[in-house]
Motif scaffolding. Structure first.
Motif, short mmCIF file in Angstrom:
data_model
loop_
_atom_site.label_atom_id
_atom_site.label_comp_id
_atom_site.label_asym_id
_atom_site.label_seq_id
_atom_site.Cartn_x
_atom_site.Cartn_y
_atom_site.Cartn_z
N UNK B 65 0.67 -1.19 -0.01
CA UNK B 65 0.02 -0.02 -0.17
C UNK B 65 0.81 1.34 0.07
N UNK B 66 2.13 1.27 0.86
CA UNK B 66 2.92 2.38 0.84
C UNK B 66 3.31 2.53 -0.51
N UNK B 67 3.92 1.59 -1.35
CA UNK B 67 4.29 1.87 -2.61
C UNK B 67 3.40 2.48 -3.74
N UNK B 68 2.26 1.65 -3.37
CA UNK B 68 1.23 2.06 -4.74
C UNK B 68 0.69 3.64 -4.33
N UNK B 69 0.54 3.91 -3.03
CA UNK B 69 0.33 5.26 -2.59
C UNK B 69 1.42 6.29 -3.21
N UNK B 70 2.61 5.88 -2.86
CA UNK B 70 3.84 6.58 -3.16
C UNK B 70 3.79 7.07 -4.66
N UNK B 71 3.54 5.90 -5.55
CA UNK B 71 3.65 6.09 -7.01
C UNK B 71 2.33 6.93 -7.69
N UNK B 72 1.30 6.96 -6.72
CA UNK B 72 0.35 7.78 -7.48
C UNK B 72 -0.04 9.20 -6.76
N UNK B 73 1.39 9.40 -6.10
CA UNK B 73 1.47 10.66 -5.26
C UNK B 73 1.93 11.72 -6.20
N UNK B 74 1.53 12.77 -6.71
CA UNK B 74 2.20 13.65 -7.55
C UNK B 74 3.32 14.29 -7.01
#
Lengths: 276, 300
Positions: B65-74
């Motif tokens: 979740x942290x990674x997918x959140x990061x990669x969608x974070x502009x």
């Protein structure tokens, strides 16, 4: 032909002068500003040495925080460098002269650790030192600093030990407990330049370290110099000339070390990078 | 000769056991430090990046979740792009300037050793000092760069280099190049010196001009050093926290926020899991870099 070479000689020296101005100007500027006052800087903006007041230096040396931080930085640098040197010499000796199972793995781990930057590890190190109750202490920061001092020292010393193939063979033939004596009496004198080089480089690395010190030791009584300088600046004001005086004082020991040990340092860096 | 080597073998086997014992004993202190303060933290960081841990809270396993959140974070994407721009410009600058100055200082010059020592000054100057000075140089009110540019008439009003979104990145890049290029120069100088003079003489008899000598003798001679220095220096540049934190603090806005600054900011927001993931995002890049350099070196 002759005039052409004279012309190219002139442009060479001109290039040297330009490079030196670029390289030395910031240092000159730092020292100049450290002798000015804040108000005179704003009234008379100039990069020439127009003032010569010792107010900032007096303020630094009478500041309690400055004294504490200077002492912290010196203590951490000296203790970490000494302990790190002992660990690194033993490790480099072990990795070059002795043969045992797993040696190459140890060697590879050292290189990986040497290449791993501090910005990668400051988060877990902050958590771990909080759990060990060593965050915001001097010995805590010393221990944390060993994590980059030991790989750096071992990696650089490996290069120096590898240059001693013949002597290593000799020392390897000595029997039993006198092995360590051979390290002490035969090998150590031979790698003395390496030890000087690594000593200077590791002390400098500790003295200059900023990120771990900022994250781990924020309390006034455990701040190192770089962190103390950061805290000089408040939301209301930036005491520029005072910061420059602190910076000059912090830079002088390192500049002296580099010029005294320049030959060793250059040799150390080159041996490490080329042979390691 | 063979008897001697047999003798060596005998001695070797006699001492093999002692070798192992002493070997483990002498490597132990370094290993202890490395396991406790390198291996374990690294392991812990990887673990934490899969949890929603915050300061004081161990958190729960949340998978990727942290990674997918990061990669969608502009803002993470902006930080990655900034990192690429920053590292590429800094490294090209260090390489070109470092090589040019090394070539200059390998000429027959009077006082050459003094110039060589002086060029080391930026490298010797502590980073926290150097970047404080550069911050002052760029200062819009009292900084020397603005004073100088106004005096010679290039600009009419001062530029706030570090708080101007267009200037902040180039300004930080120049300061980082200044601090880092002498390391390249020292390394290149040593490598240039180790090239046998005969090679240059041979090239001269074949009628090579200066540039050809550089291309066919100097450059191949220093190639291994270029690769190693490129690797070490790129790793440090990817992680230049203080260069940016002490000049722009990552601003204005997020114009100079590179990944280590991003990770530090999430840590100060007490998000351990997320900042661990952000810090680890660089690891694949480091791996590719080291792998690429090692393979090139082996080939040579």
């Amino acid at each position: 032909m002759k005039t052409k070479s004279k012309y190219s000689k002139f442009s060479l020296y001109l290039a040297v002068v330009l490079v030196l101005i670029f390289v030395l100007f910031p240092v000159y500027y730092m020292i100049t500003v450290s002798f000015r006052t804040q108000s005179s800087m704003f009234m008379n903006p100039s990069f020439l040495p127009v003032d010569f007041v010792l107010k900032n230096y007096r303020a630094a040396f009478t500041s309690e925080q400055f004294g504490i931080s200077l002492r912290n930085s010196l203590l951490i640098g000296i203790v970490t460098t000494s302990v790190g040197l002992v660990f690194s010499v033993l490790a480099a000796y072990s990795l070059t002269i002795l043969r045992y199972r797993g040696r190459d793995t140890f060697g590879r781990v050292i290189v990986v650790a040497f290449l791993t930057p501090g910005a990668l590890l400051f988060i877990p190190l902050a958590v771990i030192s909080a759990n060990l109750k060593i965050s915001d202490t001097l010995h805590g920061l010393m221990i944390i600093y060993l994590s980059f001092v030991v790989p750096l020292g071992t990696y650089l010393l490996l290069g120096f030990f590898k240059n001693l193939v013949g002597e290593l063979e000799e020392a390897a033939r000595v029997d039993g407990a006198s092995r360590l004596q051979a390290l002490w009496y035969i090998l150590l004198p031979l790698i003395a330049p390496g030890i000087a080089s690594v000593g200077i480089l590791t002390f400098t690395a500790c003295w200059n370290e900023y990120l771990y010190a900022l994250v781990l030791n924020p309390s006034p009584q455990f701040r190192t110099l770089p962190v103390a300088i950061t805290f000089l600046q408040t939301a209301d004001e930036t005491p520029i000339s005072l910061i420059m005086a602190y910076s000059t004082i912090a830079a002088i020991p390192i500049l002296i070390l580099f010029f005294v040990g320049q030959r060793f340092i250059v040799e150390g860096l080159q041996t490490g990078a080329v042979k390691g | 000769m063979s008897e001697q080597s047999r003798n060596h073998k005998k001695i070797r086997s006699r001492f093999r056991f002692q070798d192992s014992l002493l070997g483990y004993a002498t490597i132990f202190p370094a290993t202890f430090v490395l396991i406790g303060f390198f291996g374990y933290p690294l392991f812990y960081e990887v673990y934490a990046s899969f949890t929603n841990s915050t300061v004081g809270q161990p958190g729960e396993w949340i998978g990727l979740a942290n990674y997918s959140h990061l990669f969608s974070d502009p803002s993470f994407r902006a930080a990655s792009l900034n990192t690429i721009i920053y590292v590429t410009s800094v490294q090209s600058g260090k390489f070109l300037l470092g090589l040019a100055v090394a070539l200059l200082l390998s000429q027959q010059l009077r006082g050459r050793n003094i110039w060589r020592a002086l060029v080391l000054v930026p490298y010797a100057l502590p980073g926290f000092v150097a970047y404080a000075v550069w911050r002052l140089i760029y200062n819009p009110d009292v900084g020397s760069l603005n004073i100088f540019l106004m005096k010679i008439g290039i600009i009419d009003s001062p530029i706030a280099f570090l708080s101007n979104p267009e200037w902040a990145m180039p300004a930080v890049v120049v300061a980082t190049i200044w601090k880092g290029f002498p390391f390249w120069t020292i390394m290149f100088l040593a490598a240039l010196q180790s090239i046998p003079k005969e090679l240059y003489e041979a090239a001269a008899t074949d009628g090579a001009n200066g540039f050809q000598k550089f291309k066919h003798v100097s450059l191949p001679g220093i190639r291994p050093v270029i690769l190693i220095v490129f690797m070490i220096s790129t790793i440090t540049t990817l992680n230049s926290f203080e260069a940016i934190w002490l000049t722009t603090g990552g601003g204005p806005g997020s114009a100079t926020t590179i990944l280590p600054i991003f990770a530090y900011k999430s840590l100060t927001a007490f998000q351990i899991g997320e900042s661990a993931a952000a810090a680890l995002a660089l690891v694949p890049v480091l791996f590719i870099l080291v792998f690429f350099v090692m393979r090139k070196l082996k080939k040579d």
